[in-house]
Each structure stands twice: as structure tokens, then as C-alpha cells.
Design a protein around this motif. Structure first.
Motif, PDB file in Angstrom:
ATOM      1  N   THR A 131      -1.854   2.411  -4.328  1.00 44.56           N
ATOM      2  CA  THR A 131      -0.832   1.590  -4.964  1.00 44.56           C
ATOM      3  C   THR A 131       0.526   1.833  -4.301  1.00 44.56           C
ATOM      4  N   ALA A 132       1.382   0.826  -4.385  1.00 39.66           N
ATOM      5  CA  ALA A 132       2.708   0.934  -3.777  1.00 39.66           C
ATOM      6  C   ALA A 132       3.477   2.113  -4.364  1.00 39.66           C
ATOM      7  N   GLU A 133       3.319   2.325  -5.684  1.00 39.92           N
ATOM      8  CA  GLU A 133       4.116   3.339  -6.364  1.00 39.92           C
ATOM      9  C   GLU A 133       3.657   4.750  -5.985  1.00 39.92           C
ATOM     10  N   TYR A 134       2.356   5.018  -6.132  1.00 43.20           N
ATOM     11  CA  TYR A 134       1.849   6.356  -5.820  1.00 43.20           C
ATOM     12  C   TYR A 134       2.048   6.681  -4.341  1.00 43.20           C
ATOM     13  N   ASN A 135       1.940   5.654  -3.492  1.00 44.60           N
ATOM     14  CA  ASN A 135       2.046   5.892  -2.060  1.00 44.60           C
ATOM     15  C   ASN A 135       3.414   6.405  -1.629  1.00 44.60           C
ATOM     16  N   LEU A 136       4.454   6.121  -2.409  1.00 38.40           N
ATOM     17  CA  LEU A 136       5.755   6.713  -2.074  1.00 38.40           C
ATOM     18  C   LEU A 136       5.657   8.232  -2.096  1.00 38.40           C
ATOM     19  N   ALA A 137       4.999   8.748  -3.123  1.00 38.57           N
ATOM     20  CA  ALA A 137       4.871  10.204  -3.247  1.00 38.57           C
ATOM     21  C   ALA A 137       3.880  10.760  -2.222  1.00 38.57           C
ATOM     22  N   LEU A 138       2.817  10.001  -1.932  1.00 38.38           N
ATOM     23  CA  LEU A 138       1.841  10.456  -0.931  1.00 38.38           C
ATOM     24  C   LEU A 138       2.489  10.496   0.462  1.00 38.38           C
TER      25      LEU A 138
END
Lengths: 193, 465
Positions: A131-138
Motif C-alpha cells: 500500500t502507498a501508506e505502509y510503503n512510506l515506512a518500508l
């Protein structure tokens, strides 16, 4: 300096001999018997001192033309367009540095040691599947993993800024496994040199 | 939530002073004005149209009557009928007599010659009749909802405006409120980010398009850009008053939270570093923002809460894992968020005061992210579930029952609820590029909102309050 001293000595000798000759022209008050076997005055041939050796100015050594270092002389944009810093690729949903990624970072560390003034942004990127959101943290984890490894190789941490772009900037816009593999990476941007 | 709007209890006439609408970002919202003198037929009593069989009422909405032949009046008459029909149809609170049957019925020329008997033959319970005429500054629209059995006007309003679409949206909201006790969405606003401008992001040699924040009407009309950054301005979130948008911006290099006050064209910086702060979510009272940040630089991401002006920063989670994607409960007492503390990302709920352990609410998912809490009266959380592709699911917080809204048509993610909780907006690649779609909470009525460039990360607001 040495030559000047020698020349001065020559002048002094000549002056003494001229003085001696002048004295000899005065009428003697009494003619002393010449001393037996008086040694003849040393024959000195007065002549001007030899001119000093021409002082050869040391030739300016024109260095052999240095071959321009394409890396050191390139502009930041050119450097980043054809970067000497290699991306480190990651496995799916992972921020672990595999052996290949470590090799790339080893080489990058060597470049960063050679060009010790460079500062770098370490960008974390993801493929489009999460997801776009989780991928920021990944992406952040990936960038931090790359930075931590470089620091362990002696690169000062203050030369390495971290930024995550999540999946906002895929390098390969395709939707294939090969494209995904290219997009899961830590990417290095030279920001100052 | 579903009380009748006060406007229906006011006497008679609502005049709508209208913005020039195309540049909505710079304009104040419509302001109510006192009724103009001499307005006719105030409706002091609102009655409700019902169906004889107890099912939802069947309406006919013939084209509005243009009084005068000016082309803009004729065009306004057509727009009014069409937009009103679309707005009412969006909520499914009325059934409609199919428009293709209207041709057989004589067109009225005023309120005096409405052929009620013919509409009764088509089994209409209610009939919306409207007129539009030109004024010095715009248009004057009069609308009446007739009970086609009694031929009485059940509801009537007069509108003065320059914007036929806004008049129709206002009518739709008022009809929903007065007839169905429903807060409609016709005047609600979307925001999203888009790369449609194709401008290169500054400071990079990579081919990267900037992404800027846009707003639009709920139906996709009037798409207007509200940020100018040549950078990434993403994940926009409407303030509860619908006048500001918080978003994640890379204009300082790393990611920070900014607020654009879109009607004042001013910009506030909420997190002034350290970098790497994302995904702001407004508290329901608009006073605070919850966001995710990896500011410690150790690769972990945690949640923080900060006052709107950037003061009072405090940490909400403190866990060596990823904790992100916050959303507030409607009461403002809880935060739902994503954490991968047990491995794969899952949805958790915790108290806003940070006390107690977060409670995991997703059970059967391999990967779940981007929770969004519904408004009352629903108590649901929509989220993105990944199983091969991303799809939108909704979990009922009372029963923990899960229902799925999308089924693998492209990648579907970043869902948010409409202000009345009956719809969601989300991003989908089902037509190729990333586009914004809306969908009913039942999973029906998928509607494409954007078409130009890539458009992502929607949010949905009641509009300026």
C-alpha cells in the motif's frame, strides 16, 4: 651567496697587490742588502675575477598534463545522471541487505571515501504491490538499512541524509516481476561535492 | 446525524449567493442571504412524499422550464434537471420514473399547467417541477416538489445564483433532508493528489513528475489545483471545517506535514523537521493532527500527536516497528492505525491518551493497511487488504464482521468514507492509470471521478462550513 663571497675575496687580493706595487716605487732610504736567497715575491697575475657563473633560474617544472578525473570534475547533475554510486536492491517486503546489496554498498563506500566531501541522500523506494501508506515506512527502513551499513564501513553519518519515497517514484513503470525488482531499492543521490 | 436540516424549518425561500465556482479554491462558500422581497409561495410546512406501497417514493424529474429563450437559461434548465437527478440517484433514497418515458408527456410551461394526471399514469408519487429565468446577475430558480396524488406542493424553494450546478446540489441536499431525513453529499468536496500537470520535480535528474493537491466536487466536477510546489504534495486531508487541507510535502527535501488554508491561500508548517513525517489525520474537532514519523532515524516509524499550530508535540506509540496510517474515531477518543509489530502489517486500535495496549482488529488478513473510521451512525473501519492485489474491505467494529467492496479489478486502495458514511472514495488502477473512484458502502455504484494523469490518495469533506 657563496659565489658572491668568492668574488669579494678575489677583489681583495687584487687590491693588496696594487698597494704592494705602489710601495715598491718609493726611493729606499737605505738599500738594504737583499736578503740572501730572498724569496721572490710570489708572482701573482692580477686579473679580474672570473665572472660568476650565470645563475640558472631553476626551470619551472611543467607537470605532465594531468588526465581530468571525470568523477571529480563532473557537475552534480551529470554525476547523478551517470552515478558512480550503485543502487542496492531488496527482496519483496524486505529491508534486509542481501549479499548483492552489500557488495553494491561496499563499492559505494569506497567511492565515498575517495570523494570525502560528498554528501549523499539515501532514498528508499518500494514496488507498487504494497500500500502507498505502509510503503512510506518500508522505504524508510530500506534507506536506513543502507545508511547503517555505510556508516559501519566508516562513512560519517552526517554525510548521509535519508528520505523515503514509498512507491511514489518507480524507476521502471512496468507491472512485471522484473520491474518490481528494480523498484525495490535504496537509491543514492549526490547532493553536494 | 440524520436530523432534518434547519434550513427546511425556515420559512420559504433560500437565496443562494454563489461563488464564481470555477476557481473554488479562492472563493468563500455560498452564504445564505435573506429572502428577496416579493418572493412567492413560501412553504411553511414541509410534507413528505411517500409511496403507496411503503417502498421508497417514485419521483419524476422532467427538465426544468426555461422562462425565456436565452441560450444560457435553456442550458441552465437542462443542467438543473440532470444534476438534480444524478444527485438524488446517488443516494438511492428515491426511485425514478425512467427519463425515456417523459417524452410522451406534454411539457409544462409554468407551475399552472403541470399534467398531474399523466404523471400519475406513470405511477409517480412525486414530481419535481422547476423554472429558471435570467436575472441581472445570474439566474433565479424556483423548485417545487408536488405530491402527484394530492397535487399539493410538499416542498418548495427559490434560489438566486450564477451557478446552476450548485443550485441543483443545494436542492438535492434539501430534498434528501426534508423528505428522507438524510444528510446528502451533493455539496461535499473531494481532495486528492495528481501528477496530471507533468511538471518535473525540481532537484533531481530522475524523470519524476511532481504531484500536487487538487480539490473537486463530489461528482468530479470543478477539479482545481490548490498547491504549487514542483515537489511531492501528497496524502491530502480535509480539516473538519472543510477550509484547510493538511498533506505530506517534500518541499524541504524530506517529508513534513503542511497545511494549506485554501480559501486564504496561506500555508502553515506543522512539523518543521526533523524530516520523515507523513500521513496527517485531523482530530474530529480540528485542533490536533496525528501523524507517522521515523524521526529517530533508526528505521522505526511511530505515531505522534501535535496541535494544529505545531505546538504540544507528543508521542503516541513507542514500539520498535512500523506504526503508521492513523485515523481518529468519530468521538476523538481512539486512533486506529497500522502496525507490523507481529510481522505483517495489521490494523490496531488504541486510546488517544496512549494508555493501555493497542488492540488488534484484523484477524484473517495477511496484510492490512490504511484504516479509515466511518462517521456515525455506522461504526466501521474500511481498510486495504492485500492478497495478491489490494482490495477494499470494511470491518464492523461491533460484530467484527468483514465485507469486501472490491474484487481484484486492478489495485484498489486508500479508501475514505463520505461525510454521511454511505459511500467511499478510493484509488484504483482498474482503468489503467491510478484514478479516483467512488463506491457505495454496499459495494455497488462504482463511479470514476478522475481521468487525467494519475490521481491518488482521496479524502472527502462536507465542504466549507
Amino acid at each position: 651567496m657563496m659565489k658572491t663571497a668568492r668574488w669579494m675575496a678575489g677583489v681583495t687580493v687584487a687590491a693588496l697587490m696594487v698597494a704592494g706595487a705602489a710601495c715598491g716605487k718609493k726611493p729606499p732610504l737605505e738599500q738594504p742588502a737583499p736578503p740572501p736567497n730572498a724569496p721572490s715575491p710570489p708572482l701573482v697575475i692580477a686579473r679580474p675575477p672570473a665572472p660568476p657563473e650565470p645563475i640558472a633560474e631553476p626551470a619551472v617544472a611543467t607537470p605532465a598534463p594531468v588526465r581530468e578525473d571525470p568523477i571529480a570534475s563532473a557537475s552534480l547533475d551529470d554525476l547523478n545522471r551517470n552515478s558512480p554510486l550503485k543502487p542496492a536492491f531488496f527482496d519483496y517486503d524486505s529491508s534486509e541487505l542481501n549479499a548483492e546489496a552489500q557488495r553494491a554498498l561496499d563499492e559505494n563506500a569506497a567511492v565515498l571515501k575517495r570523494f570525502a566531501s560528498w554528501t549523499i541522500t539515501v532514498e528508499g523506494h518500494c514496488d507498487e504491490r504494497g500500500t502507498a501508506e505502509y510503503n512510506l515506512a518500508l522505504g524508510e527502513r530500506r534507506a536506513v538499512a543502507a545508511r547503517t551499513y555505510l556508516v559501519s564501513l566508516g562513512i560519517p553519518v552526517d554525510r548521509l541524509r535519508v528520505v523515503s519515497y514509498g512507491k511514489e517514484f518507480p524507476f521502471d513503470p512496468g507491472h512485471t516481476e522484473a520491474a518490481f525488482a528494480k523498484n525495490r531499492r535504496a537509491h543514492f543521490v549526490i547532493t553536494a561535492k | 446525524m440524520f436530523r432534518t436540516l434547519t434550513v427546511t424549518a425556515m420559512s420559504g425561500v433560500l437565496a443562494v449567493a454563489v461563488l464564481g465556482a470555477r476557481r473554488g479554491a479562492q472563493q468563500p462558500p455560498p452564504a445564505s442571504q435573506p429572502p428577496p422581497p416579493g418572493s412567492q409561495q413560501p412553504t411553511d410546512i414541509t410534507t413528505t412524499i411517500t409511496s403507496e406501497g411503503g417502498s421508497i417514493p417514485r419521483l419524476a424529474i422532467p427538465d426544468f422550464i426555461a422562462i425565456g429563450a436565452e441560450p444560457d437559461v435553456v442550458a441552465a434548465a437542462k443542467t438543473l434537471g440532470q444534476v438534480l437527478w444524478d444527485d438524488l440517484n446517488f443516494e438511492h433514497e428515491f426511485a425514478f420514473i425512467p427519463r425515456d418515458t417523459y417524452a410522451s408527456i406534454p411539457r409544462a410551461t409554468s407551475f399552472a399547467d403541470v399534467p398531474f394526471n399523466r404523471w400519475r399514469e406513470l405511477n409517480a408519487d412525486g414530481l419535481v417541477v422547476g423554472t429558471v429565468q435570467k436575472t441581472a446577475s445570474g439566474i433565479r430558480v424556483e423548485m417545487r416538489l408536488y405530491n402527484s396524488r394530492t397535487r399539493q406542493s410538499a416542498y418548495g424553494r427559490e434560489y438566486i445564483s450564477t451557478n446552476p450546478r450548485l443550485v441543483a446540489h443545494t436542492m438535492a441536499d434539501e430534498l434528501h433532508a426534508s423528505q428522507r431525513a438524510l444528510r446528502g453529499v451533493a455539496r461535499t468536496k473531494l481532495t486528492f493528489d495528481s501528477d496530471r500537470d507533468g511538471e518535473r520535480m525540481s532537484g533531481t535528474v530522475e524523470k519524476r513528475d511532481n504531484k500536487e493537491v487538487y480539490i473537486s466536487d463530489y461528482d468530479g466536477e470543478n477539479q482545481t489545483r490548490v498547491t504549487v510546489g514542483r515537489t511531492l504534495n501528497i496524502f491530502p486531508r480535509w480539516s473538519p471545517d472543510g477550509r484547510s487541507i493538511a498533506y505530506t510535502s517534500y518541499r524541504r527535501g524530506g517529508a513534513n506535514i503542511f497545511i494549506s488554508n485554501i480559501y486564504q491561500a496561506t500555508l502553515d508548517e506543522v512539523t518543521k523537521g526533523p524530516d520523515e513525517s507523513w500521513l496527517a489525520a485531523w482530530s474530529p474537532d480540528g485542533g490536533r493532527l496525528c501523524f507517522a514519523s521515523s524521526r529517530e532515524g533508526n528505521g522505526n516509524t511511530n505515531l505522534f500527536i501535535v496541535n494544529r499550530d505545531g505546538s504540544g508535540l507528543r508521542r503516541l506509540t513507542n514500539h520498535p516497528s512500523i506504526n503508521t496510517s492513523p485515523t481518529w474515531s468519530p468521538s476523538g477518543t481512539q486512533i486506529a492505525f497500522t502496525s507490523d509489530r507481529t510481522g505483517a502489517p495489521q490494523i490496531y486500535v488504541m486510546s488517544v491518551d496512549g494508555l493501555g495496549q493497542p488492540q488488534r482488529i484484523t484477524a484473517g488478513e495477511g496484510y492490512a493497511d490504511k484504516p479509515t473510521w466511518s462517521p456515525a451512525p455506522y461504526n466501521e473501519i474500511a481498510y486495504t487488504a492485500r492478497a495478491g492485489v489490494n482490495d477494499i474491505k470494511v470491518i464492523d467494529m461491533a460484530t467484527r464482521e468483514v465485507r469486501q467492496l472490491t474484487f481484484g479489478e486492478g489495485n484498489n486502495e486508500s479508501a475514505v468514507f463520505s461525510p454521511n458514511g454511505r459511500h467511499l472514495a478510493f484509488t484504483s488502477t482498474r482503468t489503467g492509470k491510478k484514478q479516483i473512484f467512488t463506491i457505495a458502502r454496499t459495494g455497488k455504484d462504482v463511479k470514476q471521478i478522475t481521468r487525467s494523469g494519475n490521481n491518488e490518495h482521496p479524502d472527502w469533506s462536507r465542504g466549507p462550513q
